[in-house]
Design a protein around this motif. Sequence first.
Motif, PDB file in Angstrom:
ATOM      1  N   LYS A 233       0.828  -1.205   0.000  1.00 12.49           N
ATOM      2  CA  LYS A 233       0.000   0.000   0.000  1.00 12.49           C
ATOM      3  C   LYS A 233       0.865   1.258   0.000  1.00 12.49           C
ATOM      4  O   LYS A 233       0.583   2.225  -0.732  1.00 12.49           O
ATOM      5  N   GLU A 234       1.937   1.251   0.797  1.00  9.56           N
ATOM      6  CA  GLU A 234       2.830   2.411   0.859  1.00  9.56           C
ATOM      7  C   GLU A 234       3.573   2.602  -0.457  1.00  9.56           C
ATOM      8  O   GLU A 234       3.779   3.735  -0.915  1.00  9.56           O
ATOM      9  N   ARG A 237       1.105   4.070  -2.875  1.00 13.47           N
ATOM     10  CA  ARG A 237       0.804   5.462  -2.528  1.00 13.47           C
ATOM     11  C   ARG A 237       1.945   6.388  -2.940  1.00 13.47           C
ATOM     12  O   ARG A 237       1.723   7.538  -3.318  1.00 13.47           O
ATOM     13  N   ASN A 238       3.169   5.870  -2.896  1.00  8.31           N
ATOM     14  CA  ASN A 238       4.343   6.673  -3.248  1.00  8.31           C
ATOM     15  C   ASN A 238       4.825   6.424  -4.676  1.00  8.31           C
ATOM     16  O   ASN A 238       5.938   6.785  -5.032  1.00  8.31           O
TER      17      ASN A 238
END
Length: 266
Positions: A233-234, A237-238
Amino acid sequence: MKVGFSTYFITPKNVLFLIERALQKGIRFFEIAFEIPQRLNIDSGFLKEIKNLQKEGASFSLHGPWIECNLGSIFEEIRNFAKSRIFESIKIAHEWGLNPLILHPGYNFFKDEEIKELSYQFFLNELREIESFAKEKNIEVLIENVPFTFSFFNGMEDSKVILKTVPVRICYDVGHSFISKVQKGIPSPEDAIIREILENKDHIAQIHLHGNEGRTDSHLLYESRLDLRRILKELERNTFLGRIVVESEDIETYGVEYFTNWLDSK
């Protein structure tokens, strides 16, 4: 994100079937392992099937050999053996369009600092020669971190000299990094892994995704102590642009649908 899986942890007879099933579910990226026992099945017939899967939209990387391969060995005959296996894998990668090629680093068990330095220079020299040969074949070489302190690429701090000396990029192994960080007593290894990937994402072309309990390299996916879905997820997101390869027996054990549902629930 480009998420796929490695065939190394799949029973050879099921590899092509599971890739076909994954393609139907929208997974497009896979990694072939040029290592025993999978190596025994990588013949012209298998590779022709891979070529057909490429026509269906599949894309493949190749994990180079690592068993009994040490590019940092003090003994020239061992380094030459390792290089011969790696050169063979580069030729296969070039002929069948398997790119990039992932390699493990050299290593040294000796405590003597002069021997360690000699071994390290051997590793860099051999890696430089391999990268040059691969470049001639239009194959990119990625170097992977491993969870052993006697290795020349155990943590990201080790990569600085390697990348400065040889024009390669990194295959960042999340499970290996987790073990290394637990061994070093880092308070929040999960946060450290996310931060490390994002800070070095320009040098990271691919990620190996799997987890464990922080002690052994068990290649867990669904029962890992590490929150792998949070990491995914991170990265999403990035806007991490590299490929992500899941290395786990869980793909075969639970099936492709279970895996895609797990991905969607992140």
